[in-house]
Structures are given as C-alpha cells and as structure tokens.
Design a protein around this motif. Sequence first.
Motif, short mmCIF file in Angstrom:
data_model
loop_
_atom_site.label_atom_id
_atom_site.label_comp_id
_atom_site.label_asym_id
_atom_site.label_seq_id
_atom_site.Cartn_x
_atom_site.Cartn_y
_atom_site.Cartn_z
N ILE A 141 38.95 45.69 53.25
CA ILE A 141 38.60 46.19 51.92
C ILE A 141 39.31 45.30 50.90
O ILE A 141 40.41 44.81 51.15
N ARG A 142 38.67 45.08 49.76
CA ARG A 142 39.24 44.23 48.73
C ARG A 142 39.09 44.89 47.36
O ARG A 142 38.11 45.61 47.11
N LYS A 143 40.08 44.62 46.49
CA LYS A 143 40.01 45.17 45.14
C LYS A 143 40.63 44.18 44.16
O LYS A 143 41.71 43.64 44.42
N MET A 144 39.93 43.94 43.05
CA MET A 144 40.45 43.08 41.99
C MET A 144 41.33 43.91 41.07
O MET A 144 40.93 45.00 40.63
N TYR A 145 42.55 43.42 40.82
CA TYR A 145 43.49 44.16 39.97
C TYR A 145 44.25 43.18 39.11
O TYR A 145 44.96 42.31 39.61
N LYS A 146 44.07 43.28 37.78
CA LYS A 146 44.75 42.41 36.81
C LYS A 146 44.58 40.93 37.15
O LYS A 146 45.53 40.15 37.16
N GLY A 147 43.34 40.59 37.49
CA GLY A 147 43.01 39.19 37.74
C GLY A 147 43.38 38.70 39.14
O GLY A 147 43.17 37.53 39.45
N GLN A 148 43.90 39.57 39.98
CA GLN A 148 44.28 39.19 41.34
C GLN A 148 43.45 39.99 42.33
O GLN A 148 43.16 41.17 42.11
N MET A 149 43.06 39.34 43.43
CA MET A 149 42.32 40.03 44.49
C MET A 149 43.30 40.48 45.56
O MET A 149 44.09 39.68 46.08
N TYR A 150 43.26 41.77 45.88
CA TYR A 150 44.15 42.32 46.90
C TYR A 150 43.31 42.79 48.09
O TYR A 150 42.23 43.36 47.92
N THR A 151 43.84 42.52 49.28
CA THR A 151 43.09 42.75 50.52
C THR A 151 43.91 43.57 51.50
O THR A 151 45.12 43.38 51.63
N VAL A 152 43.23 44.48 52.20
CA VAL A 152 43.85 45.24 53.30
C VAL A 152 42.92 45.12 54.50
O VAL A 152 41.70 45.30 54.37
N VAL A 153 43.48 44.79 55.66
CA VAL A 153 42.69 44.61 56.89
C VAL A 153 43.07 45.70 57.89
O VAL A 153 44.26 46.01 58.06
N PHE A 154 42.06 46.28 58.54
CA PHE A 154 42.26 47.34 59.55
C PHE A 154 41.74 46.86 60.90
O PHE A 154 40.77 46.11 60.98
N ASP A 155 42.39 47.30 61.96
CA ASP A 155 41.90 46.99 63.31
C ASP A 155 40.63 47.80 63.62
O ASP A 155 39.74 47.31 64.32
#
Length: 331
Positions: free
Chosen positions: A13-27
């Motif tokens: 899953i990815r989310k743009m926050y204050k000009g930065q892209m943040y990512t979380v990966v799940f098994d």
Amino acid sequence: MKIEKLPSGSYRIRKMYKGQMYTVVFDEKPTQKEALQAISEKLDSVPPASTIPTTFQSACDEFFRIKGNVLSPSTKNGYMSIFRNLSDEFKSLRLSDIKQTDIQKEINDYSVSRSPKTTANANGFILSVMETFRPDAVFHITLPQKEKKEPYIPTSGEVKLILEKATGTKYYIPLLLACCGLRRSEILALELSDLSDDNILTINKAMVVGSDKQWHIKSTKTTNSSRKIIIPEFVADMIRAQGYIYKGSANQIYENLQKYQNELGIQNFKLHALRHYFATMMSQTMSEEDVMKMGGWSTPHVMKAVYRHSTIDRDKEKQKNAMNGLFKNLS
C-alpha cells in the motif's frame, strides 16, 4: 486505499504525504482496516518537517537525541564509534540527496581497514538513521563476505588445567561461572542476593561499558538471557563464604586467563569460549531447547555450531574405532 499485489507475492500500500510517498509491504493480503492502521503508524513515525535534519551529520545528532534512552549502552557506544569513523564527506551530504551509490561508496571505503562484521555494523547504523528520517527510501547495500569462523571450544583437559591454576585466586569463581554458561557481563553484574538458599542463581542484569566509557548495570542482552540456573553446591558455598561474586576489573579476568594459558602452554582462548564449552558438554545429555534456556541463547546459531562440532568429534571416534577394528583383523 488500493492494495497492490507485487510480482514477489507480497502486497503493497502507498500513500502520498506532504510531497513524500510512503510505502508499507505485507507478506499476506491485509484487510482494509489493517492497511489503514499500518499506513497510519508509518505516518506517525515521520518527524515534523521542522525537525527533519538537512545533512547526515545533523541526522545522526538528532538520532542519538531521540533514541539515546532506548538504545542499550553498548549499542549506543558502538554507533557513536561508527559515526566518528565515517568520512566527513559522507557526513556533510544532504539527507534528501543521499542515494544508494553514496552509501555503497562509504561502506566500500569503510571496509578497507575493518572486518566484515564491523562493516556490517556500520551499514546497519547508516540504514537505521536513514530509515528514521527517510522512511520511504529503500537501500540495498552489498557487504563484504563474512569469514565463516567456527567458535573455539576448549577441551575438558584444558578447562581442568585452567581451573587448577586459578584455584585460591579471586578469578576462580568467575571462571567456574563461565563454565556454567554465564557471559562475562553477567558475571560482573552478579550480587550475593542473586544466589538463593537452594543454589539457584538469578541472572537478570549485565555490566557493560556505555558511551561515556563508564561501566553501567543494565538488563540482560535479551529477554531470553534473563534466567534462573542451579549451580553446583560447592560453587554456591564458595560464593557464600566469600560474601561476593567478584571484585575487580573485567580485563583482569581475561588477562589472568591468558597468563594461565601461556604458563600451561595451551591454546589461547577468550573467557567466552568457556560458554561454548558449557554448551558442548550440556548438548551431550540435554535437548537443544533446554541448553538454550540454561545458557540464555535467543537463537540457535551458536548451538548449531556446537552440535556440528560434537557430531564431528563423535564421527571421528567412530571412524577411528572402525579403522582399528579393520586392521586388528589384518594383524
């Protein structure tokens, strides 16, 4: 929120926050609730923009400030030593501009005069700092190959000679406790109150050097390290008669151990090797799980090396007996 399946089989899953892209990966594929919670926790860990450092050096300063109380004294001391030995050029790089090639070059240069293990620790420190202030960035650094080195395990004969030499000295009890599987840091932190009337020794603390170069008492290395073991009655009686475990410097134990080895003409080994000896001997009569519990190991890595060592010795003895039997029939 979109949940993407990656070619590897993981989910992202990815989310743009204050000009930065943040990512979380799940098994495994998360539910929408799990995905929202994970990305919220990710964003909560992002420092406010006003506190984000501009250079790697300022990032390190902030890293030590915000994590100083949760890092163990030995870890913090090691990290600060690594920081001092990084190049000024790398420290001055803008945090937002640091690329994988920059870290790889620094690690390559760092490894020239240092062991693979020390280099790996430096890489771990750099990536910890980067993850704290640039959690969206992912770096894959190639490290020098570690030399596969089996732990030295002294023989019963060598251990017996050492103990005979130490009898009557203030180093005798520490050496006996090392033979019971205790780490040096655990021995140094022990107090008389840690020994019960039924000869049970409670091990729940360790003495280590902090970043201030002073000795500090802290909790044991891991939660598995905290344990209770029964020690031999004669060892417990000696401790009670003496009224304490050990009074002296940590280095004196090793220095005298080395002196005994030189006088006896046997191979030099560190105090920690007696812990390996303990594991070897216990593994002959106890399960791996029980030995790990007694010795306070959290992973079976050392135990596997010990079992391999024991198996090789047993195989050699089998082969020797078989060969002797073969040629006995031929004589």
